[in-house]
Structure formats: structure tokens, C-alpha cells
Design a protein around this motif. Structure first.
Motif, PDB file in Angstrom:
ATOM      1  N   LYS A  94      20.683-100.869  65.788  1.00 32.12           N
ATOM      2  CA  LYS A  94      21.898-101.661  65.864  1.00 32.12           C
ATOM      3  C   LYS A  94      22.878-101.169  64.821  1.00 32.12           C
ATOM      4  N   ASP A  95      24.150-101.454  65.048  1.00 32.42           N
ATOM      5  CA  ASP A  95      25.194-101.023  64.114  1.00 32.42           C
ATOM      6  C   ASP A  95      24.869-101.549  62.715  1.00 32.42           C
ATOM      7  N   GLU A 129      36.914-101.583  66.281  1.00 29.97           N
ATOM      8  CA  GLU A 129      36.724-102.994  66.606  1.00 29.97           C
ATOM      9  C   GLU A 129      36.024-103.721  65.457  1.00 29.97           C
ATOM     10  N   GLY A 130      35.039-103.055  64.855  1.00 32.71           N
ATOM     11  CA  GLY A 130      34.319-103.660  63.743  1.00 32.71           C
ATOM     12  C   GLY A 130      35.219-103.916  62.544  1.00 32.71           C
ATOM     13  N   TYR A 155      30.917-104.676  58.174  1.00 27.58           N
ATOM     14  CA  TYR A 155      32.356-104.448  58.210  1.00 27.58           C
ATOM     15  C   TYR A 155      33.119-105.363  57.254  1.00 27.58           C
ATOM     16  N   ARG A 157      37.380-106.909  63.317  1.00 33.60           N
ATOM     17  CA  ARG A 157      36.576-108.126  63.157  1.00 33.60           C
ATOM     18  C   ARG A 157      36.320-108.438  61.689  1.00 33.60           C
ATOM     19  N   PRO A 210      35.588 -96.299  69.129  1.00 36.28           N
ATOM     20  CA  PRO A 210      36.051 -97.637  69.546  1.00 36.28           C
ATOM     21  C   PRO A 210      35.307 -98.765  68.819  1.00 36.28           C
ATOM     22  N   LYS A 211      33.985 -98.638  68.682  1.00 36.92           N
ATOM     23  CA  LYS A 211      33.205 -99.685  68.017  1.00 36.92           C
ATOM     24  C   LYS A 211      33.540 -99.777  66.534  1.00 36.92           C
ATOM     25  N   ALA A 263      31.477 -92.991  68.262  1.00 37.38           N
ATOM     26  CA  ALA A 263      31.453 -94.449  68.068  1.00 37.38           C
ATOM     27  C   ALA A 263      32.817 -94.983  67.661  1.00 37.38           C
TER      28      ALA A 263
END
Length: 526
Positions: free
Chosen positions: A155-156, A184-185, A160, A188, A180-181, A178
Motif C-alpha cells: 500500500k502507498d 492526489e495524495g 502525505y 488530500r 496521479p496518486k 504513480a
């Protein structure tokens, strides 16, 4: 007798450009018995390594699995136990997101002596080559370097919120897939969508490419521009300085790749001048030079060195080899007191001047024909002319001089042969955009083609052979018409220097790049 113990050096190769290889790293590559290297080691760096070195590739290529880490470590241990000096050459720095720490621990456990030679890390160098200072008093006073790579199935692992809270510029290595993730992280985690960001591909090389955006739009823009690994991501307001501080783009040969085919003995100075102008230079000598066998004719020339009234030198290598031969003859500069010297061009003249002798004649046009015709008007019937040069020399020179003077000795001082193909794939490199091949002799053209054919035969490459035009995709930078004539035989796209010198080739290359490779009246494309 105790078995000789070898040693391992974990050496950082830097981000790609050979100029960013450390001095100690360069020395170790020259002294190593075996070099174990990764995929991310720059092509420029690989091209300057002596082709006689034992090289072991342990990286990952498309369609091929990487050598397992434990196997790499055993390769290092075994080579050292055989008494070899081993360089473990790694892209960037060996201790920054590499496996250098694991390799060092294994070596210690096995009782193998080792040293670590830090390398210039891409996390600092690549942003710098794109005009992005990772710290700046007005924008960021700290830096976080983060790996964007995670183990398969994991898992990531990135926290963040903690990353955003710590602040400063963020540099993500190995994170393009990775992207985009990651963005996004960060959003967030509390970072505003408008925060500046950049993705930088293959920095410090001719294929350097950047996309400037915000963390809210970077993934979309990178996908649109076709960004691919290796690349790194920079997040922070320092990215907004890129267009203002981007110095690399202003170099006349930025984004230009040159395959330089000169013999190893003369290649480095030309490569240095090209790199100063921003070019990525792959040193791929097509010709190898070796002293001629000590023939009876050569011995006789040495015994009678004082009798020659003209000595004619047709290349820089010829000057160097002549002075090396004088050592064999146990002669010094006093033996040349009665001779005048003729040279073919400025490079040969400078090489001669470095040895304390100034040329008496150099033609205005730097060709064998002009050298022969110019000398023909200056020599007398009673002169004694020595032409120490390569065994494959153009016969026009002695033939022309013998029309005036009978005592002309054309002696083979050294031999030239075609070099084996380099370790890097010439066919693959020629497919890259904005790639040119620089030729300084017609023999060099023929040998380069021979290298291509040998590589094709050895690797089983299936290159298209329609109408015999296998080489019409090669853009050849030719020092003169004689060289271009040979290149045209292979239907290469030929550009010819206005002045038949290395500096003339440099000017030609700059003009081509200024015109984006398009044919103009000022650029001779024939």
C-alpha cells in the motif's frame, strides 16, 4: 603464497552527463579491472570507458528482468576474491534510493574491503539543469527527497499530511508511473491545488524534457506530453522560476546528440568543445590507431633523419606518432634542425607547435590535394621529402611531389583499422531525435558503417534494407567534401563544413540547430 585480495568501490555515476562524474569516479573507471553497472548509468559515461574493460550489466532493460540483488552482491564478492579492482557503477548516488547500503553491508560481512564514492544526485542536478533551484530564500528553505516507488503489492507508504506539514520543496524520484496518486495524495494532505509543480524527464541529457504545471494539473499535462521514466517530480513554488533561470535551453547545442567517431587519440578535445555548447556526446571511435611494425624502411628513415629537408604531416595523430617514433629511434629535436615542416591544417599545426616547431607551410584549403599542389610550388628538385603517416594514406600526395622531386619517402608510421562496435547500440542511438554523426575522414565513414553491420550481425537486428537505403536516416556532419563523398555512397544525409576543421564542424552543427535541421542556403545539405 597468500591469495591476492581485491577491492570494491561503490561509485555514483551522476545523473547522466559525463561532466557530472566526479574526478575520483573517473580515476577509478580508468583503473578498474571490472565494472558492474546499472541501466541508469548515462550513455555519455559508458561511452568514455575503455572498451577493453570487463563490463557486467546488471540493470533492467525492456523485456528483461533485472539481475536479482543477491546475485549482484555475489558478483561483487566473487570478483574481489579473484583479486580484481571492482567498480560498482550506479546512476546518481549509490546511497540515495539505490541498493548501495545493502551491497556495502554484504561486502563487510564477507570481509571484502570497499569504499563509497558519492555521486551527483539527480534530485539536485536535474532541477538545476531545468532552471529550478530546490531552495531559494524567497520560496523554500528546506528540501524533502522522497521515493515514489513502492514494493509490489504494498500500500502507498507515504504519510502525505506529514510531508505537507514539514514543508519545503518536494522531490519525488522514481514516481512517474504513480504521478496521479502522488498529486492526489498531496492535495488530500492539505497542499493547495495551485502549488507549482514540474516533471523532468531524462535531465542533463539531450532528451531532457520538462512539463511545468500545478499539482492539480501536472498528471494530465505529463500524460499529454508523453512523459516517461526516468523522470523526477518537483513540487513547490521554486518551479515558477524555471523559465526565468533555464540556462540549459540557451546553449546553442542543447537537445543535440552527437555520435563522435574520431579515433580515441584525438576525440576528447572535440568532445569537450561540443559539450561546452550543450551537446550530449557519445564517444564512439570508428578507427583504432596503432604504431606500424618496425620495418627496415622505418629503421633506415630513423638512421638518416637529419638528411630530410621537408617533413610533411597530414594529421594530428601523425604528429604524435612521429614524436613517439623519435623516442624509438632515440632521436631528439636537434635531429630536425635542417628540416622545414608542412602541415595539412590548423589542428596539425597546433599539435606541431606544442612540440616547439612552427610550420613553414599550410594550405589555405585543408585537403591533401591543396597540400600537395602548394608544396609542389615550393620544393626544389634537390629536396628530400619525408611523409610519415598512416599506411592507408592518399597516394595523391607523394605522386604530385614526385613530379618535381624524385627523393620522396612515403613511410607507414602507424596503422589504422576499423574499431569494433562500442558497448552501446549504435542502431538504437541513431533512432533518437536530433542525433547526428560527426565524421572527420572518409575512412571513418567506412568504419562506422562496418560497426553498424557487425552489430547487426552479432545481435541479429532486422533493419529494413529496401533499395539498399539502410543508412538514409543518418545525418552525417562531414569535415570536407572527401568525407562527404564517402557518406553519400551510403546515401546518408550529408552536411559539409565550410572550413575543413573541427571548428568548422562546430559552426556547421550550430547553424543546423538554429534552423531546426531544415535545409537552407547557408547549410550545405547534399
Amino acid at each position: 603464497m597468500a591469495e591476492k585480495q581485491g577491492k570494491v568501490w561503490l561509485v555514483g555515476a551522476g545523473p547522466g552527463a559525463v561532466g557530472l562524474l566526479t574526478l575520483k569516479g573517473k580515476e577509478l573507471l580508468e583503473e578498474a579491472d571490472v565494472i558492474v553497472y546499472d541501466q541508469l548509468v548515462g550513455k555519455e559515461v559508458l561511452s568514455v570507458i575503455d572498451t577493453k574493460k570487463e563490463m557486467i550489466f546488471v540493470g533492467k532493460e525492456s523485456g528483461h528482468h533485472a539481475v536479482p540483488q543477491k546475485e549482484i552482491q555475489q558478483i561483487l564478492v566473487q570478483a574481489a576474491r579473484e583479486g580484481k579492482r571492482v567498480v560498482r557503477l550506479k546512476g546518481g548516488d549509490p546511497f540515495l534510493f539505490g541498493r548501495g547500503g545493502e551491497e556495502a553491508r554484504q561486502l563487510r560481512e564477507e570481509g571484502i574491503p570497499f569504499e563509497v564514492v558519492p555521486g551527483v544526485t539527480s534530485s539536485l542536478a536535474v532541477p538545476a539543469y531545468n532552471g529550478i533551484p530546490v531552495t531559494h530564500r524567497d520560496y523554500a528553505s528546506s528540501l524533502q527527497i522522497i521515493t515514489g516507488h513502492k514494493k509490489q503489492g504494498e500500500k502507498d507508504p507515504l504519510a502525505y499530511q506529514e510531508i505537507v506539514k514539514a514543508g519545503g520543496t518536494l522531490v519525488f524520484l522514481m514516481g512517474v508511473t504513480a504521478l496521479p496518486k502522488l498529486m492526489e495524495g498531496l492535495i488530500r494532505g492539505g497542499l493547495p491545488k495551485e502549488t507549482g509543480a514540474a516533471v523532468l524527464q531524462e535531465g542533463t541529457t539531450a532528451r531532457q524534457k520538462k512539463v511545468l504545471a500545478t499539482i492539480g494539473t501536472l498528471a494530465e499535462e505529463a500524460a499529454r506530453e508523453g512523459i516517461r521514466p526516468p523522470a523526477l517530480i518537483v513540487v513547490g513554488e521554486v518551479c515558477r522560476l524555471s523559465e526565468e533561470l533555464d540556462w540549459y535551453e540557451k546553449l546553442p547545442l542543447s537537445h543535440t546528440r552527437i555520435l563522435l567517431t574520431r579515433p580515441r587519440e584525438t576525440i576528447r578535445e572535440t568532445a569537450r568543445k561540443l559539450r561546452q555548447r550543450g551537446a550530449e556526446v557519445l564517444e564512439v571511435p570508428a578507427i583504432c590507431v596503432s604504431p606500424a611494425r618496425e620495418s627496415e624502411e622505418l629503421k633506415e628513415v630513423g638512421r638518416s633523419l637529419e638528411r630530410w629537408t621537408w617533413i610533411v604531416l597530414t594529421s594530428q595523430i601523425g604528429v604524435r606518432m612521429f614524436w613517439e617514433q623519435m623516442k624509438v629511434w632515440k632521436k631528439d629535436i636537434r635531429s630536425l634542425a635542417g628540416a622545414r615542416f608542412a602541415v595539412i591544417g590548423p589542428g596539425t599545426r597546433r599539435e606541431l607547435e606544442e612540440r616547439g616547431i612552427y610550420a613553414d607551410f599550410m594550405p589555405e584549403v585543408y585537403t591533401i590535394e591543396q597540400l600537395a599542389n602548394g608544396l609542389k610550388d615550393r620544393i626544389r628538385r634537390e629536396d628530400r621529402i619525408l611523409i610519415p603517416r598512416a599506411g592507408r594514406g592518399n597516394p595523391v600526395l607523394p605522386q604530385t611531389l614526385k613530379e618535381v622531386c624524385k627523393d620522396v619517402r612515403d613511410v607507414a608510421l602507424y596503422d589504422t583499422e576499423c574499431q569494433r562496435p562500442p558497448r552501446i547500440s549504435l542502431w538504437k542511438e541513431l533512432k533518437e531525435e536530433d542525433t547526428y554523426v560527426m565524421f572527420t575522414s572518409s575512412f571513418g565513414v567506412a568504419c562506422f558503417v562496418e560497426q553498424l553491420e557487425r552489430e547487426r550481425a552479432e545481435t541479429g537486428r532486422k533493419e529494413q534494407e529496401t533499395d539498399g537505403r539502410r543508412y538514409d536516416h543518418i545525418r552525417a556532419l562531414c569535415i570536407g567534401e572527401e568525407t562527404a563523398k564517402k557518406a553519400r555512397e551510403y546515401r546518408m544525409q550529408c552536411y559539409v563544413a565550410e572550413e575543413a576543421t573541427v571548428d568548422g564542424l562546430l559552426e556547421l552543427t550550430e547553424r543546423i540547430r538554429q534552423k531546426n535541421g531544415k535545409t537552407t542556403e547557408k547549410i550545405k545539405k547534399q
